[in-house]
Design an enzyme around this catalytic site. Structure first.
Site, mmCIF file in Angstrom:
data_model
loop_
_atom_site.group_PDB
_atom_site.id
_atom_site.type_symbol
_atom_site.label_atom_id
_atom_site.label_comp_id
_atom_site.label_asym_id
_atom_site.label_seq_id
_atom_site.Cartn_x
_atom_site.Cartn_y
_atom_site.Cartn_z
ATOM 1 N N ASP A 82 0.835 -1.200 0.000
ATOM 2 C CA ASP A 82 0.000 0.000 0.000
ATOM 3 C C ASP A 82 0.877 1.262 0.000
ATOM 4 O O ASP A 82 1.824 1.373 0.787
ATOM 5 C CB ASP A 82 -0.889 -0.014 1.248
ATOM 6 N N HIS A 180 -7.525 10.305 4.201
ATOM 7 C CA HIS A 180 -6.931 9.359 5.136
ATOM 8 C C HIS A 180 -7.122 9.855 6.571
ATOM 9 O O HIS A 180 -7.047 11.044 6.838
ATOM 10 C CB HIS A 180 -5.436 9.202 4.846
ATOM 11 N N ASN A 230 -10.672 0.639 1.205
ATOM 12 C CA ASN A 230 -9.535 0.628 2.136
ATOM 13 C C ASN A 230 -9.940 1.135 3.516
ATOM 14 O O ASN A 230 -10.539 2.201 3.633
ATOM 15 C CB ASN A 230 -8.413 1.514 1.602
#
Length: 285
Positions: A82, A180, A230
């Site tokens: 990743d 994120h 994710n």
């Protein structure tokens, strides 16, 4: 059973209208917790490790552990690199057996991103290794890298088509408003943009930054073509919170077999929930 390429998982997900969850791993306990849950639910899974993870535990050791669990749980496992940024790092890990990578050139100008990604694709495809790349840039914190709001930008549908055609990637991570980490306010996801991208490119699409995104939004993104979701931060928070509570309840405690199990069980609850959101239960192929 074996370590496999993600392209087989994502192609099946794309054809059947669900998404494969990709869970970030950090140590042996997180790997075990995730795979225990996926085995119980017979759900396909992608274990994602950032460069920081492989500095904490060596790649060879993580690979061996994933391979062992693949056999003991009788299920294939996709071990995914990743947010890797250099060709040399990726080549080394492919040589050791990895079959799924994300080359992240999203911080580069468009043409430089294409050149980097294509160099990775050319090598990976010769070794049955799938390649994910990112176009557009998510804000937030991933590993040791922080991207502020001003540096984040969304994926252009027209550029997505050109990018996919010129690089030959197997899946595309799109920037549509997620970030994120955790959100300070409700994320504004550009579903219209996602739909345009889906109608423009035919490869599987990937949603990064799915931690803390409302379930309804994740399901809508899957309906519009996202095949891989994710999840990282929510897993860490659940694990750490449970361990913290254990020590509060057991201030003299010191046995990692007990407090780690508490963290693992809390993480398993999040994994179980995300599998349901992705409609991945019973999809193991």
């Amino acid at each position: 059973m074996a370590i496999i390429s993600t392209k087989y998982l994502l192609t099946h997900a794309q054809s059947n209208g669900y998404a494969v969850p990709a869970f970030n791993i950090h140590n042996a306990e997180t790997i075990q917790a995730i795979l225990e849950t996926c085995a119980e639910m017979r759900a396909p899974v992608i274990l994602a490790g950032t460069p920081g993870t492989f500095k904490h535990i060596g790649f060879s050791e993580i690979y061996a552990l994933c391979q062992a669990y693949s056999h003991s749980f009788t299920m294939p496992v996709a071990l995914h690199l990743d947010h890797h940024e250099t060709l040399d790092d990726i080549l080394t890990k492919i040589g050791e057996g990895v079959r799924s990578v994300m080359i992240d050139g999203s911080h580069l100008p468009f043409e430089e991103n294409i050149a980097l990604v294509k160099s990775v694709v050319n090598f990976c495809h010769a070794h049955d290794c799938s390649v994910e790349a990112e176009l557009g840039r998510l804000g937030g914190v991933e590993d040791d890298m922080e991207v502020d709001a001003e540096s984040a930008f969304l994926t252009s549908p027209a550029e997505a088509l050109r990018f996919a055609q010129l690089t030959g990637i197997d899946s595309l991570a799109v920037a549509i408003g997620t970030a994120h980490g955790l959100y300070t306010q409700r994320p504004k996801i550009d579903f219209a943009r996602l739909e345009k991208i889906r109608n423009t490119v035919d490869i599987p699409l990937v949603l990064h930054g799915a931690s803390d995104v409302p379930d309804a939004n994740v399901r809508r993104a899957i309906e519009l073509g996202v095949c891989k979701v994710n999840v990282a931060t929510e897993l860490k928070i659940a694990f750490a919170g449970a361990v913290r509570k254990w020590f509060t309840d057991n201030p003299e405690g010191n046995d990692p077999r007990y407090y780690m199990r508490m963290g693992m069980d809390a993480m398993k609850a999040v994994v179980r929930d995300k599998i349901h959101v992705c409609s991945a239960e019973g999809r193991l192929i």
